[in-house]
Motif scaffolding. Structure first.
Motif, PDB file in Angstrom:
ATOM      1  N   VAL A   1      -6.359   2.720   1.019  1.00  0.00           N
ATOM      2  CA  VAL A   1      -7.419   1.773   1.388  1.00  0.00           C
ATOM      3  C   VAL A   1      -8.787   2.326   0.993  1.00  0.00           C
ATOM      4  O   VAL A   1      -9.648   1.589   0.487  1.00  0.00           O
ATOM      5  CB  VAL A   1      -7.358   1.465   2.899  1.00  0.00           C
ATOM      6  N   PHE A   2      -8.995   3.639   1.208  1.00  0.00           N
ATOM      7  CA  PHE A   2     -10.281   4.226   0.823  1.00  0.00           C
ATOM      8  C   PHE A   2     -10.451   4.207  -0.691  1.00  0.00           C
ATOM      9  O   PHE A   2     -11.563   3.962  -1.195  1.00  0.00           O
ATOM     10  CB  PHE A   2     -10.374   5.659   1.350  1.00  0.00           C
TER      11      PHE A   2
ATOM     12  N   VAL B   1      -4.130  -6.658   2.337  1.00  0.00           N
ATOM     13  CA  VAL B   1      -5.382  -6.226   2.973  1.00  0.00           C
ATOM     14  C   VAL B   1      -5.813  -7.223   4.035  1.00  0.00           C
ATOM     15  O   VAL B   1      -6.253  -6.844   5.138  1.00  0.00           O
ATOM     16  CB  VAL B   1      -6.477  -6.029   1.903  1.00  0.00           C
TER      17      VAL B   1
ATOM     18  N   CYS C   1     -11.958  -3.857   3.439  1.00  0.00           N
ATOM     19  CA  CYS C   1     -11.578  -2.437   3.398  1.00  0.00           C
ATOM     20  C   CYS C   1     -12.527  -1.603   4.258  1.00  0.00           C
ATOM     21  O   CYS C   1     -12.085  -0.702   4.990  1.00  0.00           O
ATOM     22  CB  CYS C   1     -11.577  -1.934   1.956  1.00  0.00           C
ATOM     23  N   ARG C   2     -13.831  -1.879   4.188  1.00  0.00           N
ATOM     24  CA  ARG C   2     -14.785  -1.132   5.003  1.00  0.00           C
ATOM     25  C   ARG C   2     -14.530  -1.373   6.495  1.00  0.00           C
ATOM     26  O   ARG C   2     -14.575  -0.433   7.298  1.00  0.00           O
ATOM     27  CB  ARG C   2     -16.214  -1.508   4.635  1.00  0.00           C
TER      28      ARG C   2
ATOM     29  N   LEU D   1     -12.721  -7.606  -1.771  1.00  0.00           N
ATOM     30  CA  LEU D   1     -11.978  -6.667  -0.944  1.00  0.00           C
ATOM     31  C   LEU D   1     -12.861  -5.576  -0.352  1.00  0.00           C
ATOM     32  O   LEU D   1     -12.402  -4.800   0.486  1.00  0.00           O
ATOM     33  CB  LEU D   1     -10.861  -6.014  -1.776  1.00  0.00           C
ATOM     34  N   ARG D   2     -14.094  -5.480  -0.787  1.00  0.00           N
ATOM     35  CA  ARG D   2     -14.968  -4.401  -0.315  1.00  0.00           C
ATOM     36  C   ARG D   2     -15.202  -4.486   1.191  1.00  0.00           C
ATOM     37  O   ARG D   2     -15.028  -3.507   1.924  1.00  0.00           O
ATOM     38  CB  ARG D   2     -16.307  -4.449  -1.057  1.00  0.00           C
TER      39      ARG D   2
ATOM     40  N   ILE E   1     -11.698  -2.135   7.936  1.00  0.00           N
ATOM     41  CA  ILE E   1     -10.462  -1.437   8.321  1.00  0.00           C
ATOM     42  C   ILE E   1     -10.733   0.047   8.526  1.00  0.00           C
ATOM     43  O   ILE E   1     -10.299   0.655   9.525  1.00  0.00           O
ATOM     44  CB  ILE E   1      -9.378  -1.664   7.250  1.00  0.00           C
ATOM     45  N   LEU E   2     -11.452   0.667   7.606  1.00  0.00           N
ATOM     46  CA  LEU E   2     -11.739   2.101   7.708  1.00  0.00           C
ATOM     47  C   LEU E   2     -12.599   2.403   8.935  1.00  0.00           C
ATOM     48  O   LEU E   2     -12.330   3.359   9.678  1.00  0.00           O
ATOM     49  CB  LEU E   2     -12.438   2.576   6.427  1.00  0.00           C
TER      50      LEU E   2
ATOM     51  N   LEU F   1       0.828  -1.204   0.000  1.00  0.00           N
ATOM     52  CA  LEU F   1       0.000   0.000   0.000  1.00  0.00           C
ATOM     53  C   LEU F   1       0.866   1.259   0.000  1.00  0.00           C
ATOM     54  O   LEU F   1       0.505   2.264  -0.624  1.00  0.00           O
ATOM     55  CB  LEU F   1      -0.925  -0.003   1.227  1.00  0.00           C
TER      56      LEU F   1
ATOM     57  N   LEU G   1      -9.188   1.980  -2.680  1.00  0.00           N
ATOM     58  CA  LEU G   1      -9.484   0.580  -2.993  1.00  0.00           C
ATOM     59  C   LEU G   1     -10.924   0.235  -2.636  1.00  0.00           C
ATOM     60  O   LEU G   1     -11.603  -0.509  -3.367  1.00  0.00           O
ATOM     61  CB  LEU G   1      -8.514  -0.329  -2.243  1.00  0.00           C
ATOM     62  N   TYR G   2     -11.418   0.791  -1.529  1.00  0.00           N
ATOM     63  CA  TYR G   2     -12.817   0.565  -1.147  1.00  0.00           C
ATOM     64  C   TYR G   2     -13.765   1.155  -2.189  1.00  0.00           C
ATOM     65  O   TYR G   2     -14.771   0.526  -2.558  1.00  0.00           O
ATOM     66  CB  TYR G   2     -13.066   1.197   0.221  1.00  0.00           C
TER      67      TYR G   2
END
Length: 718
Positions: A112-113, A84, A130-131, A126-127, A133-134, A54, A115-116
């Protein structure tokens, strides 16, 4: 640390699921313990290698992306997916909110955002990680850090490092994503389009992410921060309008001016998207409501509503002042600490009462200031009216500031709504308003005529509001009347003819919310008293009201058809009693000059046949004759399609009983379907006919060649 770090990271990549479950907690706990004991060594040998894919494509990366050729893969799909998943295991599952972990994760949050956002637009596994993590970072960080990160996601500051402008995501073959170097866009128009569309997508995904943060209050705080930024934008615009632009400025000044204008547009877009997408539960306590109201009042004081956006500004100001009025009127059980918070609004209300150009808003601001200073001991008339409007106690009522009825006060979880204070003069004025009779106009914009017999004040008020010029207030009144019918209110049921007249008149309204509410009310009333109401509806369905043009009459009759079908569903098995008048009405509608009404009538006829269990009785000949004539001769393909579809429903619903119920007309239906297959130009109609022929063929085969059943019989001889 240098020797063990790669071995610990390899424990996170074990492929065998059983072994991975056993060692994942060991690896995560070991990594977190090492980070606590020696933060600098852990960051250098553990966290940076963990986040390397990343960091490599971040805009702050040391790698010279400009020197790479277009199409070069910076991060492969397997590498990005593994990174991820490792971040999810270590940060989210480990759930250690130390400053080292939060700081290291913040350095890659922008990527990451991005990628989301990419995963939201495509099908990718990956959706969800990623959500998570955020959301974990936003929940565990301090509130100011979380708000700054959200602004960074929106592009308002540089608190997070976004994806490098030369990098882009591309879909992987395994459901993940890879990161590639893209070619620089030479076309200015294409570059501008890409920039605008990416900003819009980024804002929409940010608001969607905020929808998961409403309970924590983060969404409300971010909304308030955006409103304050909007206030600063209004102040800057006011200053720019007063001072003329100096011609011949330097290139740096021009660039700064364009950057400022872009930021203003981004703030406006963000506030607009938040207002559309985030629900009214965004505010969770009195302090947040106070901050929202303060930001709105400050913007109104800095720049009063004028120009193209004046209506939106006025509605926002009305909503803010209505929230305060509702709280003072008893919607929330206020304590002394709450009044201490509300007293922060007193200077703004005083300034608004002196500077705002609208006199009624000035009066309401003065009265709100008095009510706050006296802790609600003295509540003028305007405050009570504004509270009634916001709480929806008086549908259609409007406060002096123009607050529409039917709104809800956000974050109200302290006490049930209480009656707001109101002076005797206000009560006297309302009673005089209720006792006044008006004649409704053709458009239905005037209050409803008063009932012949005396009614309760609440019901009379609803009848008046059912003709309010504002569609939301009118629809709310109609919904309330329908709920009274559902509750079998004796006063409402006694005035059933009056209510039917009100619903029928509102059914002709052009607003969908209004006429659908009226349709629901008529359906409920008809299901309670079908013997009285159904003949009236059938008569109106058969003969349009005089003095209306053909298009309006057809629309009204289609709405009546929807009412009749809702009544049919509500009656259930009792609809057999009203079978013949309903079928005759729909057959008559199938011969109307308007093609849309003919198709609607045939659709209603098909559903009615299903509700009747296809027990048409003696009128089956008339039904099939009508369907045959329409399917062969109607000029519109949509109507012919509807007629053939009714035949399909008949054959499919009757199944083996078709030969018995339709024995006199089965041959005619067969000839009709063969004619449609051969001569019909519309493909959909031919498809319906082929389906009907297949259904008829299956029925006849089952009748002529019943399945052979082998049975054993045991006979006891005497």
């Amino acid at each position: 640390y240098r020797r063990l770090s790669f071995q610990i990271l390899d424990l996170l990549h074990i492929q065998d699921k059983l072994t991975a479950r056993q060692f994942q907690r060991v690896a995560t706990t070991t990594l977190l313990t090492m980070a606590k004991e020696h933060p600098q060594l852990a960051e250098r040998h553990l966290l940076r290698p963990l986040l390397a894919p990343l960091l490599r494509c971040s805009e702050a990366a040391e790698l010279a992306v400009e020197d790479l050729s277009a199409g070069t893969v910076l991060v492969t799909e397997a590498e990005l997916g593994s990174c991820v998943e490792d971040v999810l295991k270590v940060y989210v599952v480990g759930n250690d909110s130390s400053s080292l972990l939060l700081g290291s994760l913040q350095s890659v949050l922008g990527v990451v955002f991005s990628l989301y956002s990419f995963a939201k637009q495509n099908v990718s596994y990956l959706r969800s990680p990623c959500r998570e993590i955020l959301l974990w970072f936003l929940e565990k960080s301090e509130r100011e850090v979380s708000l700054a990160v959200l602004e960074g996601f929106a592009g308002l500051n540089s608190s997070v490092h976004a994806l490098h402008p030369r990098c882009r995501f591309c879909a992987g073959s395994e459901g993940g994503a890879a990161i590639m170097v893209e070619e620089t866009i030479s076309d200015d128009d294409e570059a501008l389009y890409q920039k605008v569309s990416s900003e819009q997508c980024r804002v929409e995904n940010l608001v969607e992410l905020l929808s998961h943060c409403q309970k924590s209050g983060l969404a409300g705080d971010f909304f308030i921060r955006c409103l304050k930024a909007l206030t600063r934008v209004a102040a800057e615009d006011e200053a720019d309008s007063r001072s003329a632009a100096v011609p011949g400025g330097s290139l740096l000044e021009l660039e700064q001016y364009h950057a400022a204008q872009g930021r203003k547009l981004l703030v406006l877009q963000l506030v607009a998207t938040l207002c559309e997408s985030v629900s009214d539960t965004v505010f969770t306590d009195i302090a947040q409501v106070e901050e929202f109201v303060a930001a709105t009042l400050q913007r109104a004081c800095v720049s009063p509503a004028r120009g193209p956006g004046a209506a939106a500004e006025t509605q926002t100001l009305a909503m803010a002042m209505g929230l305060v009025a509702a709280m003072l009127g008893g919607a929330v059980q206020l304590q002394s600490s709450d009044f201490a918070v509300l007293k922060r609004l007193v200077p703004l209300l005083e300034e608004l009462s002196r500077t705002y150009p609208e006199p009624l808003t000035q009066e309401l601001a003065t009265d709100l200031r008095i009510a706050i200073c006296t802790h609600g001991a003295f509540s003028p008339d305007t405050v009570g009216a504004a509270a009634d409007g916001v709480l929806g106690k008086k549908p259609g009522a409007q406060s002096p500031a123009g607050i529409p009825g039917g709104a809800q006060i956000p974050g109200n979880d302290r006490a049930p709504p209480q009656h707001s204070r109101s002076s005797p003069s206000a009560s006297r004025e309302r009673s005089e308003e209720q006792s006044t009779c008006h004649e409704p106009s053709a458009a239905g914009a005037a209050p409803a005529p008063c009932a012949d017999s005396p009614t309760s004040a609440g019901l009379q008020e609803l009848l008046i509001s059912a003709y309010d010029p504002q569609p939301p207030a009118r629809a709310a009144a109609l919904r309330h009347l329908a709920s009274l019918i559902t509750q079998r209110d004796p006063e409402a049921l006694r005035l059933q003819e009056k209510l039917l007249q009100v619903f029928l008149e509102n059914m002709q309204h052009e607003d969908a919310f209004v006429y659908l509410s009226a349709i629901q009310g008529i359906a409920l009333l008809s299901s309670e008293y079908p013997e009285r109401i159904l003949p009236v509806l059938l008569a109106r369905y058969g003969c349009p009201a005089p003095g209306t043009d053909d298009a309006a009459a057809a629309i009204t009759r289609m709405k009546l058809g929807e009412v009749l079908m809702r009544v049919t569903r509500a009656l259930g098995d009792m609809v057999v009693k009203h079978r013949e008048p309903l079928v005759q009405a729909f057959l008559q509608g199938a011969r109307d000059p308007d093609g849309t009404l003919r198709a609607s009538s045939l659709s209603n006829l098909g559903e009615l046949c299903q509700r009747l269990g296809f027990q048409l009785g003696s009128i089956v000949q008339e039904v099939t004759s009508c369907l045959t004539a329409i399917a062969k001769t109607d000029p519109e393909a949509e109507v012919r399609r509807a007629a053939v579809h009714v035949v399909v429903l008949l054959l499919r619903g009757l199944s083996e009983k078709a030969t018995e119920v339709l024995r006199d007309v089965l041959r005619d239906l067969y000839h009709l379907l063969k004619h449609v297959v051969v001569a019909e130009p519309d493909g959909a109609t031919v498809l319906h006919a082929q389906l009907a022929l297949e259904e008829l063929d299956a029925v006849m085969r089952r009748v002529l060649f019943p399945p052979q059943v082998l049975e054993k019989k045991i006979v006891v001889l005497p």
